[in-house]
Design a protein around this motif. Structure first.
Motif, short mmCIF file in Angstrom:
data_model
loop_
_atom_site.label_atom_id
_atom_site.label_comp_id
_atom_site.label_asym_id
_atom_site.label_seq_id
_atom_site.Cartn_x
_atom_site.Cartn_y
_atom_site.Cartn_z
N ARG A 1 0.73 -1.08 0.14
CA ARG A 1 0.68 0.15 -0.06
C ARG A 1 0.85 0.51 0.10
NH1 ARG A 1 -2.50 -3.73 -1.12
NH2 ARG A 1 -4.33 -4.64 0.17
N TRP A 2 0.44 1.77 -0.96
CA TRP A 2 1.34 3.24 -0.98
C TRP A 2 0.38 4.92 -0.43
CZ3 TRP A 2 6.54 4.20 -2.58
CH2 TRP A 2 7.23 3.21 -3.40
N LEU A 3 0.68 4.86 1.17
CA LEU A 3 0.29 5.98 2.27
C LEU A 3 0.95 7.28 1.76
CD1 LEU A 3 -1.81 4.06 4.91
CD2 LEU A 3 -2.59 4.50 2.18
N THR A 4 0.97 8.21 1.78
CA THR A 4 1.15 9.70 2.70
C THR A 4 1.30 9.52 3.84
OG1 THR A 4 -0.55 10.63 2.72
CG2 THR A 4 0.36 10.62 0.20
N ARG A 5 2.25 10.52 4.41
CA ARG A 5 1.82 10.29 6.19
C ARG A 5 0.55 10.44 6.57
NH1 ARG A 5 2.09 9.88 10.79
NH2 ARG A 5 3.23 10.35 12.18
N ASP A 6 0.35 11.53 5.84
CA ASP A 6 -1.17 12.26 6.43
C ASP A 6 -1.75 10.95 6.25
OD1 ASP A 6 -0.45 14.27 6.91
OD2 ASP A 6 -0.85 15.70 5.29
N GLU A 7 -2.36 10.19 5.43
CA GLU A 7 -2.88 9.03 5.60
C GLU A 7 -2.85 7.93 6.02
OE1 GLU A 7 -3.94 8.94 0.39
OE2 GLU A 7 -1.88 8.50 0.83
N LEU A 8 -1.59 7.65 6.10
CA LEU A 8 -1.24 6.92 7.12
C LEU A 8 -1.23 7.15 8.81
CD1 LEU A 8 0.51 3.91 7.96
CD2 LEU A 8 2.28 6.30 8.28
N GLU A 9 -1.04 8.65 9.25
CA GLU A 9 -1.78 8.80 10.65
C GLU A 9 -3.28 8.40 10.49
OE1 GLU A 9 -1.40 10.37 13.97
OE2 GLU A 9 0.38 10.38 13.28
N THR A 10 -4.57 8.58 9.47
CA THR A 10 -5.75 8.61 9.92
C THR A 10 -6.05 6.83 9.92
OG1 THR A 10 -6.34 8.32 7.52
CG2 THR A 10 -6.05 10.31 8.41
N ARG A 11 -4.79 6.02 9.64
CA ARG A 11 -4.98 4.95 10.51
C ARG A 11 -4.03 4.15 11.57
NH1 ARG A 11 -4.95 2.35 3.67
NH2 ARG A 11 -5.06 0.25 5.55
N SER A 12 -4.02 4.85 12.08
CA SER A 12 -3.27 4.87 13.46
C SER A 12 -3.33 3.79 14.07
CB SER A 12 -2.81 5.83 13.59
OG SER A 12 -4.07 6.14 14.75
N ALA A 13 -5.18 3.22 13.97
CA ALA A 13 -5.59 2.38 15.18
C ALA A 13 -4.79 0.47 14.34
CB ALA A 13 -7.40 1.83 15.00
N GLN A 14 -4.60 0.63 12.60
CA GLN A 14 -4.20 -0.20 11.79
C GLN A 14 -2.77 -0.19 12.44
OE1 GLN A 14 -6.26 0.44 8.18
NE2 GLN A 14 -5.68 -1.53 8.21
N TRP A 15 -1.97 0.19 12.95
CA TRP A 15 0.50 0.47 12.90
C TRP A 15 0.18 -1.05 13.61
CZ3 TRP A 15 1.17 5.61 14.71
CH2 TRP A 15 0.93 7.34 14.10
N ARG A 16 1.50 -1.47 12.68
CA ARG A 16 1.03 -2.92 13.65
C ARG A 16 2.41 -2.58 15.34
NH1 ARG A 16 4.00 -8.11 11.18
NH2 ARG A 16 3.93 -9.70 13.74
N SER A 17 2.79 -1.40 15.50
CA SER A 17 3.37 -0.46 16.62
C SER A 17 4.08 1.24 15.87
CB SER A 17 4.78 -1.72 16.54
OG SER A 17 6.10 -1.32 15.45
N VAL A 18 4.20 0.56 17.04
CA VAL A 18 4.65 2.49 17.04
C VAL A 18 6.12 2.99 16.26
CG1 VAL A 18 3.22 3.81 19.31
CG2 VAL A 18 5.95 2.69 19.31
N LEU A 19 6.54 1.94 15.82
CA LEU A 19 7.58 1.90 14.69
C LEU A 19 7.56 2.66 13.47
CD1 LEU A 19 10.09 -0.64 16.39
CD2 LEU A 19 10.18 2.44 17.05
N VAL A 20 5.94 2.31 13.57
CA VAL A 20 5.70 2.34 11.93
C VAL A 20 6.04 3.85 11.83
CG1 VAL A 20 3.97 2.80 9.81
CG2 VAL A 20 3.50 0.25 11.78
N ALA A 21 5.40 4.73 12.52
CA ALA A 21 4.88 6.22 12.56
C ALA A 21 6.54 7.11 12.92
CB ALA A 21 3.71 6.89 13.21
N ARG A 22 7.39 5.95 13.99
CA ARG A 22 8.65 7.33 14.19
C ARG A 22 9.32 7.06 13.47
NH1 ARG A 22 12.14 7.41 18.59
NH2 ARG A 22 13.49 8.45 18.21
N CYS A 23 9.69 5.63 12.26
CA CYS A 23 10.83 5.24 11.33
C CYS A 23 10.22 6.13 10.22
CB CYS A 23 10.45 3.63 10.94
SG CYS A 23 11.47 3.20 12.02
N ILE A 24 8.48 6.16 9.23
CA ILE A 24 9.07 7.86 8.71
C ILE A 24 9.05 8.72 9.35
CG2 ILE A 24 6.83 8.81 6.97
CD1 ILE A 24 5.87 6.04 6.60
N ASP A 25 8.44 9.65 10.95
CA ASP A 25 8.94 10.51 11.53
C ASP A 25 10.79 10.94 10.94
OD1 ASP A 25 6.46 11.42 11.25
OD2 ASP A 25 6.33 10.43 13.00
#
Length: 152
Positions: free
Chosen positions: A108-132
């Motif tokens: 799946r190709w997502l922008t950072r904003d799109e990923l944020e709207t799906r935060s309940a689906q993150w496997r772990s907090v590292l998903v966003a942390r690595c992108i950030d």
């Protein structure tokens, strides 16, 4: 005393025109999003593992461009501690005909904003942390990883 052994894993942050390559997969009884990621295998370098996992989970060949970070994470679901080495990468070519790893729904190709709207689906907090951390850049050079010459 029980010996503490963290699990060594790799992940890649693959960015293309503001979108990030993620993996939608079944894990722990739910559908989650993660970077292409997985465990280091015997007789494999960290760089080789990152390339292999990305291809196996997404069908994308990538070029590693740097090291985003090294993370320790203890999963609340199982209490296992993972040491993740996260790489930055750029996409080279897609192989849609490749069978993806068991449990993978698809890339799946997502922008950072799109990923944020799906935060309940993150496997772990590292998903966003690595992108950030990738976005905060620049990545560390690949030479940061010192591997035995017999693996290269």
């Amino acid at each position: 005393m029980k010996r503490f052994i963290p699990h060594v894993t790799v992940a890649t942050v693959v960015e293309d025109q503001g979108r990030f390559l993620l993996v939608e997969e079944h894990a722990e009884g739910r559908v989650v999003l993660n970077q292409p990621a997985g465990h280091l295998e015997a007789d494999e370098s960290l760089l080789q593992a990152a390339l292999r996992e990305t291809l196996e989970e997404t069908g994308w060949e990538v070029e590693l461009t740097g090291v985003t970070g090294i993370y320790l994470y203890t999963a609340p679901a199982n209490g296992v501690t993972y040491q993740r080495v996260c790489f930055a990468a750029r996409p080279l070519r897609h192989h849609p005909e490749l069978a993806l790893d068991h449990g993978i729904i698809g890339p799946r190709w997502l922008t950072r904003d799109e990923l944020e709207t799906r935060s309940a689906q993150w496997r772990s907090v590292l998903v966003a942390r690595c992108i950030d951390d990738y976005l905060a850049g620049p990545p560390y050079p690949l030479e940061l990883i010192r591997e035995p010459t017999w693996l290269t």
